[in-house]
Design a protein around this motif. Structure first.
Motif, PDB file in Angstrom:
ATOM      1  N   GLU B  75      -6.519  24.465 -22.363  1.00 34.72           N
ATOM      2  CA  GLU B  75      -7.162  24.689 -21.072  1.00 34.72           C
ATOM      3  C   GLU B  75      -6.639  25.990 -20.456  1.00 34.72           C
ATOM      4  O   GLU B  75      -5.528  26.395 -20.770  1.00 34.72           O
ATOM      5  N   PRO B  76      -7.394  26.601 -19.561  1.00 33.98           N
ATOM      6  CA  PRO B  76      -8.755  26.261 -19.142  1.00 33.98           C
ATOM      7  C   PRO B  76      -9.789  26.491 -20.256  1.00 33.98           C
ATOM      8  O   PRO B  76      -9.763  27.517 -20.905  1.00 33.98           O
ATOM      9  N   MET B  77     -10.650  25.499 -20.437  1.00 40.74           N
ATOM     10  CA  MET B  77     -11.700  25.604 -21.442  1.00 40.74           C
ATOM     11  C   MET B  77     -13.061  25.684 -20.771  1.00 40.74           C
ATOM     12  O   MET B  77     -13.286  25.104 -19.725  1.00 40.74           O
ATOM     13  N   VAL B  78     -13.938  26.433 -21.427  1.00 39.86           N
ATOM     14  CA  VAL B  78     -15.285  26.621 -20.895  1.00 39.86           C
ATOM     15  C   VAL B  78     -16.274  26.453 -22.032  1.00 39.86           C
ATOM     16  O   VAL B  78     -16.078  27.012 -23.112  1.00 39.86           O
ATOM     17  N   GLU B  79     -17.312  25.664 -21.808  1.00 42.29           N
ATOM     18  CA  GLU B  79     -18.347  25.519 -22.820  1.00 42.29           C
ATOM     19  C   GLU B  79     -19.604  26.235 -22.345  1.00 42.29           C
ATOM     20  O   GLU B  79     -19.990  26.100 -21.188  1.00 42.29           O
ATOM     21  N   VAL B  80     -20.197  27.002 -23.250  1.00 40.66           N
ATOM     22  CA  VAL B  80     -21.432  27.698 -22.905  1.00 40.66           C
ATOM     23  C   VAL B  80     -22.564  27.093 -23.727  1.00 40.66           C
ATOM     24  O   VAL B  80     -22.502  27.062 -24.958  1.00 40.66           O
ATOM     25  N   TYR B  81     -23.556  26.576 -23.032  1.00 42.73           N
ATOM     26  CA  TYR B  81     -24.724  25.978 -23.679  1.00 42.73           C
ATOM     27  C   TYR B  81     -25.916  26.905 -23.491  1.00 42.73           C
ATOM     28  O   TYR B  81     -26.332  27.156 -22.362  1.00 42.73           O
ATOM     29  N   THR B  82     -26.438  27.419 -24.610  1.00 39.95           N
ATOM     30  CA  THR B  82     -27.640  28.242 -24.548  1.00 39.95           C
ATOM     31  C   THR B  82     -28.740  27.472 -25.263  1.00 39.95           C
ATOM     32  O   THR B  82     -28.494  26.925 -26.332  1.00 39.95           O
ATOM     33  N   GLY B  84     -31.365  26.131 -27.621  1.00 43.16           N
ATOM     34  CA  GLY B  84     -31.672  26.421 -29.024  1.00 43.16           C
ATOM     35  C   GLY B  84     -30.478  26.888 -29.829  1.00 43.16           C
ATOM     36  O   GLY B  84     -30.605  27.210 -31.005  1.00 43.16           O
ATOM     37  N   GLU B  85     -29.303  26.968 -29.195  1.00 41.21           N
ATOM     38  CA  GLU B  85     -28.140  27.396 -29.958  1.00 41.21           C
ATOM     39  C   GLU B  85     -27.013  26.384 -29.853  1.00 41.21           C
ATOM     40  O   GLU B  85     -26.980  25.572 -28.946  1.00 41.21           O
ATOM     41  N   GLU B  86     -26.070  26.518 -30.782  1.00 43.70           N
ATOM     42  CA  GLU B  86     -24.947  25.601 -30.768  1.00 43.70           C
ATOM     43  C   GLU B  86     -24.031  25.905 -29.583  1.00 43.70           C
ATOM     44  O   GLU B  86     -23.891  27.056 -29.189  1.00 43.70           O
ATOM     45  N   LYS B  87     -23.409  24.877 -29.074  1.00 49.17           N
ATOM     46  CA  LYS B  87     -22.457  25.040 -27.972  1.00 49.17           C
ATOM     47  C   LYS B  87     -21.303  25.936 -28.409  1.00 49.17           C
ATOM     48  O   LYS B  87     -20.833  25.848 -29.540  1.00 49.17           O
ATOM     49  N   VAL B  88     -20.854  26.808 -27.513  1.00 47.47           N
ATOM     50  CA  VAL B  88     -19.686  27.645 -27.815  1.00 47.47           C
ATOM     51  C   VAL B  88     -18.560  27.244 -26.869  1.00 47.47           C
ATOM     52  O   VAL B  88     -18.759  27.139 -25.662  1.00 47.47           O
ATOM     53  N   THR B  89     -17.370  26.999 -27.436  1.00 45.24           N
ATOM     54  CA  THR B  89     -16.232  26.591 -26.602  1.00 45.24           C
ATOM     55  C   THR B  89     -15.205  27.720 -26.542  1.00 45.24           C
ATOM     56  O   THR B  89     -14.677  28.147 -27.566  1.00 45.24           O
ATOM     57  N   TYR B  90     -14.966  28.195 -25.334  1.00 43.40           N
ATOM     58  CA  TYR B  90     -13.939  29.221 -25.123  1.00 43.40           C
ATOM     59  C   TYR B  90     -12.664  28.546 -24.630  1.00 43.40           C
ATOM     60  O   TYR B  90     -12.721  27.629 -23.805  1.00 43.40           O
ATOM     61  N   VAL B  91     -11.518  29.023 -25.123  1.00 43.27           N
ATOM     62  CA  VAL B  91     -10.249  28.388 -24.752  1.00 43.27           C
ATOM     63  C   VAL B  91      -9.291  29.379 -24.094  1.00 43.27           C
ATOM     64  O   VAL B  91      -9.490  30.594 -24.196  1.00 43.27           O
ATOM     65  N   ASN B  92      -8.258  28.831 -23.454  1.00 46.72           N
ATOM     66  CA  ASN B  92      -7.265  29.653 -22.755  1.00 46.72           C
ATOM     67  C   ASN B  92      -7.938  30.711 -21.887  1.00 46.72           C
ATOM     68  O   ASN B  92      -7.576  31.888 -21.914  1.00 46.72           O
ATOM     69  N   MET B  93      -8.918  30.294 -21.143  1.00 44.00           N
ATOM     70  CA  MET B  93      -9.686  31.250 -20.341  1.00 44.00           C
ATOM     71  C   MET B  93      -8.889  31.753 -19.146  1.00 44.00           C
ATOM     72  O   MET B  93      -8.019  31.059 -18.615  1.00 44.00           O
ATOM     73  N   THR B  94      -9.206  32.974 -18.752  1.00 41.16           N
ATOM     74  CA  THR B  94      -8.634  33.567 -17.547  1.00 41.16           C
ATOM     75  C   THR B  94      -9.786  34.251 -16.809  1.00 41.16           C
ATOM     76  O   THR B  94     -10.812  34.551 -17.423  1.00 41.16           O
ATOM     77  N   PRO B  95      -9.610  34.516 -15.513  1.00 43.41           N
ATOM     78  CA  PRO B  95     -10.663  35.230 -14.784  1.00 43.41           C
ATOM     79  C   PRO B  95     -10.966  36.585 -15.441  1.00 43.41           C
ATOM     80  O   PRO B  95     -12.099  37.051 -15.425  1.00 43.41           O
ATOM     81  N   GLU B  96      -9.949  37.203 -16.056  1.00 44.49           N
ATOM     82  CA  GLU B  96     -10.132  38.516 -16.687  1.00 44.49           C
ATOM     83  C   GLU B  96     -11.079  38.430 -17.890  1.00 44.49           C
ATOM     84  O   GLU B  96     -11.791  39.383 -18.191  1.00 44.49           O
ATOM     85  N   LYS B  97     -11.037  37.304 -18.589  1.00 41.36           N
ATOM     86  CA  LYS B  97     -11.891  37.174 -19.777  1.00 41.36           C
ATOM     87  C   LYS B  97     -13.346  36.887 -19.421  1.00 41.36           C
ATOM     88  O   LYS B  97     -14.233  37.017 -20.258  1.00 41.36           O
ATOM     89  N   VAL B  98     -13.560  36.464 -18.171  1.00 38.44           N
ATOM     90  CA  VAL B  98     -14.889  35.969 -17.801  1.00 38.44           C
ATOM     91  C   VAL B  98     -15.970  37.038 -17.891  1.00 38.44           C
ATOM     92  O   VAL B  98     -17.054  36.793 -18.418  1.00 38.44           O
ATOM     93  N   SER B  99     -15.674  38.261 -17.428  1.00 38.13           N
ATOM     94  CA  SER B  99     -16.738  39.263 -17.392  1.00 38.13           C
ATOM     95  C   SER B  99     -17.225  39.607 -18.798  1.00 38.13           C
ATOM     96  O   SER B  99     -18.406  39.867 -19.014  1.00 38.13           O
ATOM     97  N   LYS B 100     -16.321  39.583 -19.780  1.00 35.90           N
ATOM     98  CA  LYS B 100     -16.719  39.867 -21.162  1.00 35.90           C
ATOM     99  C   LYS B 100     -17.604  38.750 -21.718  1.00 35.90           C
ATOM    100  O   LYS B 100     -18.590  39.020 -22.403  1.00 35.90           O
ATOM    101  N   VAL B 101     -17.249  37.512 -21.389  1.00 31.09           N
ATOM    102  CA  VAL B 101     -18.074  36.388 -21.852  1.00 31.09           C
ATOM    103  C   VAL B 101     -19.475  36.488 -21.242  1.00 31.09           C
ATOM    104  O   VAL B 101     -20.489  36.287 -21.917  1.00 31.09           O
ATOM    105  N   VAL B 102     -19.522  36.831 -19.961  1.00 31.91           N
ATOM    106  CA  VAL B 102     -20.832  36.923 -19.301  1.00 31.91           C
ATOM    107  C   VAL B 102     -21.635  38.093 -19.878  1.00 31.91           C
ATOM    108  O   VAL B 102     -22.788  37.931 -20.276  1.00 31.91           O
TER     109      VAL B 102
END
Lengths: 184, 125
Positions: B75-82, B84-102
């Motif tokens: 944790e913190p873990m974030v799942e992204v559901y798009t 028609g695509e498989e769920k992607v699970t991001y781990v050890n998330m930080t606010p800094e990593k968020v903009s790249k994921v978005v």
């Protein structure tokens, strides 16, 4: 938990899991008596006597991913570390109230933290739940009721970024106006 | 042979699906908000997603929460559901990593592999 606002966010998760429709959060900074009281009450499904008794045991949990639940035990430890206590009142089918107190001047009392962020997080994740946030100090009282907000923004969602931004600032401002937000 | 145990599984699956919104047209960002997630810093991650989604006017993205995802140490873990695509699970998330994921994943469809649970598993070996 680093601060009390994170405890509140965490304990409110129990209310959400208990299918609450209204969650009331009250923070009372009584500086005259040196006591900080936090009350989280909900109208969720409540607990029976047995569960209410066991709920402070870390090995009592409703979750299915593992066999420990630390939310309430952590809050209990945090309160007792600063000369306070935790009290849980629950009725099956009616709801649960969790009350925690802290001695404000105690060196181990966690800071209050960002209550605005806690409320915005709760609202955005569960917009169908109504929240009443009440903050009391010796100078006055601040209340935020999401039902009032929804009445005001009829037709648009409370999760609209602008609405959320407003709510955050409104809470921050409201707490500041009554001299709330015990720092350290 | 059918056993009553299966009922338990059906029950759990039904309970889990309560967390999944029916509006499947949009991307959903689900932040783990169990005690473990909150203690590890889920709130700033959630708020960073809100801010980034707002900044880019991504109206079709929903940011929401779930309870403990089950791997508390990541944790913190974030799942992204798009859709028609498989769920992607991001781990050890930080606010800094968020903009790249978005920007990379949600906007451009490129999964940020180095932040995913899969990448973490490989590092572990």
């Amino acid at each position: 938990m680093r601060d009390i606002s994170l405890h509140i966010l965490d304990i409110a998760q129990n209310s959400i899991a208990a299918q609450a429709t209204i969650i009331e959060i009250q923070v009372h900074e009584d500086r005259c008596n040196d006591i900080l009281t936090v009350v989280i009450s909900d109208d969720g499904k409540g607990m029976d006597g047995q569960m209410a008794k066991e709920i402070l045991d870390p090995f009592c949990t409703t979750r299915t991913t593992r066999k420990v639940g630390l939310g309430l035990p952590l809050l209990k430890a945090s309160a007792e570390r600063s000369d306070g206590y935790i009290h849980i009142d629950s009725k099956l089918g009616e709801g649960t109230t969790v009350e925690a107190t802290f001695k404000i001047s105690h060196i181990d009392r966690p800071p209050l933290g960002r209550l605005d962020e806690t409320m915005v997080s709760l609202i955005v994740c569960n917009p169908e739940i109504e929240y009443i946030y009440r903050h009391i100090t010796n100078k006055g009282e601040f209340v935020l009721d999401t039902r009032d907000i929804k009445r005001q923004i009829e037709g648009i969602s409370i999760t609209q970024p602008e609405v959320l931004k407003f709510i955050g600032e409104y809470i921050e401002d409201g707490i500041e106006k009554i001299g709330g937000g015990v720092i350290s | 042979m059918k056993s009553l145990k299966e009922l338990e599984e059906i029950r759990e699956k039904t309970l889990e699906s309560v967390n999944i919104r029916t509006d499947r047209k949009s991307t959903r960002v689900v932040v783990g908000m169990g005690t473990c997630g909150i203690a590890a810093g889920a709130r700033p991650v959630l708020l960073a997603f809100l801010e980034e989604v707002n900044k880019r006017n991504l109206d079709d993205v929903t940011v929401t929460q779930t309870g403990c995802i089950g791997v508390c140490r990541l944790e913190p873990m974030v799942e992204v559901y798009t859709p028609g695509e498989e769920k992607v699970t991001y781990v050890n998330m930080t606010p800094e990593k968020v903009s790249k994921v978005v920007s990379d994943h949600i906007v451009n469809g490129q999964i940020v592999r180095e932040y995913t649970i899969g990448a973490y598993d490989e590092q572990d070996k």
